[in-house]
Write a protein that holds these residues in place. Structure first.
Motif, PDB file in Angstrom:
ATOM      1  N   GLU A 252       0.827  -1.203   0.000  1.00 26.27           N
ATOM      2  CA  GLU A 252       0.000   0.000   0.000  1.00 26.27           C
ATOM      3  C   GLU A 252       0.865   1.260   0.000  1.00 26.27           C
ATOM      4  O   GLU A 252       0.544   2.245  -0.679  1.00 26.27           O
TER       5      GLU A 252
ATOM      6  N   LEU B  49       2.214   1.663  -3.398  1.00 27.20           N
ATOM      7  CA  LEU B  49       1.134   2.112  -4.271  1.00 27.20           C
ATOM      8  C   LEU B  49       0.913   3.613  -4.117  1.00 27.20           C
ATOM      9  O   LEU B  49       0.788   4.332  -5.119  1.00 27.20           O
ATOM     10  N   GLU B  50       0.904   4.088  -2.901  1.00 28.42           N
ATOM     11  CA  GLU B  50       0.741   5.520  -2.658  1.00 28.42           C
ATOM     12  C   GLU B  50       1.906   6.322  -3.237  1.00 28.42           C
ATOM     13  O   GLU B  50       1.724   7.384  -3.829  1.00 28.42           O
ATOM     14  N   ARG B  51       3.109   5.792  -3.057  1.00 25.92           N
ATOM     15  CA  ARG B  51       4.304   6.479  -3.586  1.00 25.92           C
ATOM     16  C   ARG B  51       4.239   6.575  -5.102  1.00 25.92           C
ATOM     17  O   ARG B  51       4.521   7.627  -5.688  1.00 25.92           O
TER      18      ARG B  51
ATOM     19  N   ARG C 224       1.582   6.574  -6.938  1.00 25.84           N
ATOM     20  CA  ARG C 224       0.528   7.519  -7.326  1.00 25.84           C
ATOM     21  C   ARG C 224       1.025   8.963  -7.274  1.00 25.84           C
ATOM     22  O   ARG C 224       0.580   9.807  -8.051  1.00 25.84           O
ATOM     23  N   LYS C 225       1.936   9.244  -6.318  1.00 25.07           N
ATOM     24  CA  LYS C 225       2.438  10.605  -6.149  1.00 25.07           C
ATOM     25  C   LYS C 225       3.583  10.937  -7.107  1.00 25.07           C
ATOM     26  O   LYS C 225       3.785  12.098  -7.464  1.00 25.07           O
TER      27      LYS C 225
ATOM     28  N   GLU D 143       5.700  11.417 -10.305  1.00 23.52           N
ATOM     29  CA  GLU D 143       5.397  11.672 -11.712  1.00 23.52           C
ATOM     30  C   GLU D 143       6.365  10.859 -12.565  1.00 23.52           C
ATOM     31  O   GLU D 143       7.448  10.537 -12.161  1.00 23.52           O
TER      32      GLU D 143
ATOM     33  N   LYS E   4       3.222   7.366 -16.987  1.00 28.25           N
ATOM     34  CA  LYS E   4       1.871   7.074 -16.521  1.00 28.25           C
ATOM     35  C   LYS E   4       1.471   5.631 -16.805  1.00 28.25           C
ATOM     36  O   LYS E   4       0.833   4.997 -15.962  1.00 28.25           O
TER      37      LYS E   4
ATOM     38  N   GLN F 175       3.223   3.318 -14.351  1.00 29.03           N
ATOM     39  CA  GLN F 175       2.665   3.511 -13.017  1.00 29.03           C
ATOM     40  C   GLN F 175       1.291   2.865 -12.910  1.00 29.03           C
ATOM     41  O   GLN F 175       0.957   2.252 -11.883  1.00 29.03           O
ATOM     42  N   GLN F 176       0.489   2.995 -13.938  1.00 26.57           N
ATOM     43  CA  GLN F 176      -0.846   2.404 -13.897  1.00 26.57           C
ATOM     44  C   GLN F 176      -0.767   0.879 -13.861  1.00 26.57           C
ATOM     45  O   GLN F 176      -1.527   0.226 -13.132  1.00 26.57           O
TER      46      GLN F 176
ATOM     47  N   SER G  30       0.457  -0.022 -10.447  1.00 22.30           N
ATOM     48  CA  SER G  30      -0.630   0.254  -9.518  1.00 22.30           C
ATOM     49  C   SER G  30      -1.678  -0.859  -9.570  1.00 22.30           C
ATOM     50  O   SER G  30      -2.140  -1.343  -8.520  1.00 22.30           O
TER      51      SER G  30
ATOM     52  N   GLU H 112      -2.570  -3.373  -6.549  1.00 20.80           N
ATOM     53  CA  GLU H 112      -3.944  -3.467  -6.049  1.00 20.80           C
ATOM     54  C   GLU H 112      -4.413  -4.916  -6.022  1.00 20.80           C
ATOM     55  O   GLU H 112      -5.075  -5.358  -5.069  1.00 20.80           O
TER      56      GLU H 112
END
Length: 162
Positions: free
Chosen positions: A29, A32-34, A36-37, A39, A42, A45-46, A49, A53
């Motif tokens: 988690e 995952l938060e890191r 999302r923050k 840049e 994309k 990251q997706q 992510s 999840e």
């Protein structure tokens, strides 16, 4: 008792695995938060992510399953301990009843022997007073035929513990 110890050992290992899974889930988690923050790319990251999840969801399911198993094992251990305590209580109660019955038997045997001695004494007194009658002789023969050979048991002495 060995089965209880084995179950307790299993419970401890399941609890350790649960903690490890919780730590991994928290790490996932956090990552995952890191992600999302941060840049950057994309798409990467997706993908990461989505993967995290799924992993978090799988870990939550495993934790839920382990929690259920842990609770089930704890119930079994409690039931086994209760059964063991109930069995000990029943055994103690039966032992007490057996001891009480043994004491009653000893007391009744002593009382029975005393009664035989009294009857014999009364018969001897009748014989010495009135001569040997047919009735006295038959009682004497009856008592002597019923009397058990062997040493006379001692009277019952009951010891009460306080």
């Amino acid at each position: 008792e060995m089965e209880v110890e084995e179950l307790q050992r299993l419970l401890a290992s399941m609890e350790k695995e649960r903690r490890n899974l919780l730590a991994r889930m928290e790490a996932g988690e956090a990552e995952l938060e890191r992600l999302r923050k941060v840049e950057g790319d994309k798409v990467a990251q997706q993908d990461r992510s989505a993967q995290l999840e799924k992993e978090v969801a799988a870990l939550r399911e495993k934790i839920h399953h382990l929690d259920d198993m842990l609770k089930s094992q704890q119930r079994k251990v409690r039931q086994m301990i209760e059964q063991l305590q109930n069995s000990k209580t029943v055994i103690q109660a039966k032992d007490a009843v057996i001891q009480e019955l043994k004491e009653r038997v000893s007391y009744l045997e002593a009382e029975n022997l005393e009664m035989h001695d009294r009857i014999e004494h009364l018969i001897e007194q009748q014989v010495s007073r009135g001569g040997l009658s047919a009735r006295a002789r038959s009682k004497s023969e009856y008592v002597s035929s019923k009397r058990l050979p062997g040493p006379k048991p001692l009277p019952l002495i009951r010891v009460v513990e306080t």
